[in-house]
Design an enzyme around this catalytic site. Sequence first.
Site, PDB file in Angstrom:
ATOM      1  N   THR A 104       0.823  -1.215   0.000  1.00  0.00           N
ATOM      2  CA  THR A 104       0.000   0.000   0.000  1.00  0.00           C
ATOM      3  C   THR A 104       0.856   1.265   0.000  1.00  0.00           C
ATOM      4  O   THR A 104       1.877   1.340   0.673  1.00  0.00           O
ATOM      5  CB  THR A 104      -0.923  -0.009   1.234  1.00  0.00           C
ATOM      6  OG1 THR A 104      -1.640  -1.237   1.251  1.00  0.00           O
ATOM      7  CG2 THR A 104      -1.896   1.152   1.207  1.00  0.00           C
ATOM      8  N   PRO A 124       0.615   5.843  -0.099  1.00  0.00           N
ATOM      9  CA  PRO A 124      -0.287   6.935   0.275  1.00  0.00           C
ATOM     10  C   PRO A 124      -1.340   7.217  -0.796  1.00  0.00           C
ATOM     11  O   PRO A 124      -2.478   7.581  -0.489  1.00  0.00           O
ATOM     12  CB  PRO A 124       0.651   8.129   0.457  1.00  0.00           C
ATOM     13  CG  PRO A 124       1.978   7.527   0.778  1.00  0.00           C
ATOM     14  CD  PRO A 124       2.039   6.216   0.050  1.00  0.00           C
ATOM     15  N   GLY A 139      -4.312   1.822  -2.037  1.00  0.00           N
ATOM     16  CA  GLY A 139      -4.010   0.434  -1.712  1.00  0.00           C
ATOM     17  C   GLY A 139      -4.860  -0.545  -2.499  1.00  0.00           C
ATOM     18  O   GLY A 139      -4.414  -1.649  -2.828  1.00  0.00           O
ATOM     19  N   SER A 140      -6.086  -0.147  -2.835  1.00  0.00           N
ATOM     20  CA  SER A 140      -6.974  -1.089  -3.534  1.00  0.00           C
ATOM     21  C   SER A 140      -6.482  -1.358  -4.949  1.00  0.00           C
ATOM     22  O   SER A 140      -6.521  -2.493  -5.426  1.00  0.00           O
ATOM     23  CB  SER A 140      -8.406  -0.528  -3.592  1.00  0.00           C
ATOM     24  OG  SER A 140      -8.893  -0.307  -2.304  1.00  0.00           O
ATOM     25  N   ILE A 193       1.992   0.145   6.967  1.00  0.00           N
ATOM     26  CA  ILE A 193       2.691  -1.139   6.903  1.00  0.00           C
ATOM     27  C   ILE A 193       2.832  -1.762   8.301  1.00  0.00           C
ATOM     28  O   ILE A 193       3.480  -1.204   9.188  1.00  0.00           O
ATOM     29  CB  ILE A 193       4.073  -0.985   6.221  1.00  0.00           C
ATOM     30  CG1 ILE A 193       3.898  -0.314   4.842  1.00  0.00           C
ATOM     31  CG2 ILE A 193       4.770  -2.343   6.096  1.00  0.00           C
ATOM     32  CD1 ILE A 193       2.880  -0.956   3.911  1.00  0.00           C
ATOM     33  N   GLU A 220      -3.431 -14.883   2.660  1.00  0.00           N
ATOM     34  CA  GLU A 220      -3.586 -13.734   3.563  1.00  0.00           C
ATOM     35  C   GLU A 220      -5.063 -13.559   3.955  1.00  0.00           C
ATOM     36  O   GLU A 220      -5.387 -13.274   5.104  1.00  0.00           O
ATOM     37  CB  GLU A 220      -3.072 -12.461   2.869  1.00  0.00           C
ATOM     38  CG  GLU A 220      -3.248 -11.222   3.742  1.00  0.00           C
ATOM     39  CD  GLU A 220      -2.571  -9.968   3.193  1.00  0.00           C
ATOM     40  OE1 GLU A 220      -1.903 -10.049   2.149  1.00  0.00           O
ATOM     41  OE2 GLU A 220      -2.725  -8.908   3.821  1.00  0.00           O
ATOM     42  N   GLY A 224     -22.989  -2.110  28.337  1.00  0.00           N
ATOM     43  CA  GLY A 224     -23.426  -0.784  28.753  1.00  0.00           C
ATOM     44  C   GLY A 224     -22.268   0.203  28.703  1.00  0.00           C
ATOM     45  O   GLY A 224     -21.396   0.105  27.822  1.00  0.00           O
ATOM     46  N   GLY A 269      -7.237  -6.160   1.611  1.00  0.00           N
ATOM     47  CA  GLY A 269      -8.197  -5.994   0.520  1.00  0.00           C
ATOM     48  C   GLY A 269      -9.522  -5.646   1.172  1.00  0.00           C
ATOM     49  O   GLY A 269     -10.040  -6.418   1.993  1.00  0.00           O
TER      50      GLY A 269
END
Length: 382
Positions: free
Chosen positions: A129, A131, A134-135, A160, A245, A342, A367
């Site tokens: 990933t 900045p 990441g997708s 990371i 993963e 609560g 993912g």
Amino acid sequence: MTTRTIFNAEHDAFRESAAAFVDRSVMPRMEELAGLHHHPSEMWLEAGAQGFLGLDVPAAYGGSEAGDWRFNAVLAEELSRASVATSSAFGIHYDVCAPYLVELTTEEQRQRWLPGFCSGELVTAIGMTEPSGGSDLAALKTTARPEGDGWVLNGSKTFITNGSTADLVIIAASTTPGAGSRGISLFAVEKGTPGFEPGRVLDKIGQPEADTAELFLTDVHVPAENMIGELDQGFIHMMENLAQERIGAAVANIAHARAILDETLVYVKERTAFGKPVGSFQHNAFLLADMVTRAEVTQAYVDQQIVAHAEGRLSAVDAAKSKWWTADVQGDILDACVQLYGGYGFMREYRVARAWADARVTRIWAGSNEIMKLIISRDLGL
Ligand SMILES: Cc1cc2nc3c(=O)[nH]c(=O)nc-3n(C[C@H](O)[C@H](O)[C@H](O)COP(=O)(O)OP(=O)(O)OC[C@H]3O[C@@H](n4cnc5c(N)ncnc54)[C@H](O)[C@@H]3O)c2cc1C
């Protein structure tokens, strides 16, 4: 609770030793770990000495060569009892990075890295990933250009796991500009390499004990012998390993949710309101009946996939189904548990509050759940 049938006596014995490690060396230190923002080296060394880190590694390199992914699942379940962050810190190493370092490496690389990997002296991380995103992994911006007998890496990574403490980070970088997914390669970048600097440990809404960091690469010279796998095949290598993963994430999700649900079942029998245990009010009793059923049905589905993966027949699509479903079920269960506690459910000193905050990210990482549904819908021809 329904009986699980996928484990044998060897798995049960392994679970006992994993549980003992968690109870002895992790649970009593949770408060301290939250302040440290990482799992300290003595914990890694102890896990290594117990044979937990080299489950996927051949004995020739110091591994325990379990040869059966159900052991990985057992370890993930026991670590998840401590926290999502503990399970993910170790899981990234023994379950996510291991296949890259065992299956894609040369003999020389295995000899160089795997003994330390198994002993806990060499902690690993994986940096996919960035900045900017990441997708959409194929659009990553970190570059590696050939120079002399090696490569020069420039770019940055973020979020990371084990990032600031790892001794070796598998970095995905573009080696053929403009080629997208067909131009990505993987490199082992070792701690202390000039120009390779971890940034700050990121301040998250949960998982304070996790070392989640940014990484900066400025003219980092990486020798040719640190490339992992084939030139320009990094994207395929990552896709091949993502199923493991994701089933690993699914195993951890449901184990963590069940651990907190069990604690909540004890709490609601002890806590009283209007002179009765809060769990005895029909609304709460039905809520718990609902959550226990969801947990058990989900566990049965995950168990089927654990076996499929152990037998080498888990598809990427089924792993995606497990990942998003368990993340959502976990979210529902933990939200109900917070409600049943609560006001105490909102207090950080209560495990249930931390667990709820810790688990939110499971719908996002490994993912996102949306990307999992994209994979599934494509498989449906949509
Ligand atoms: C605590 C933590 C630990 C992590 N550890 C690691 C690690 O060790 N290594 C690593 O490489 N990464 C790691 N990650 C990164 C994680 O995998 C990414 O955050 C994740 O893949 C999402 O990428 P993004 O954050 O860039 O979101 P984006 O890609 O910007 O997505 C934003 C939103 O848009 C949605 N979206 C994107 N594309 C689509 C689409 N096509 N259809 C529908 N919706 C879409 C996403 O689902 C998301 O909801 C970690 C993240 C966190 C928070």
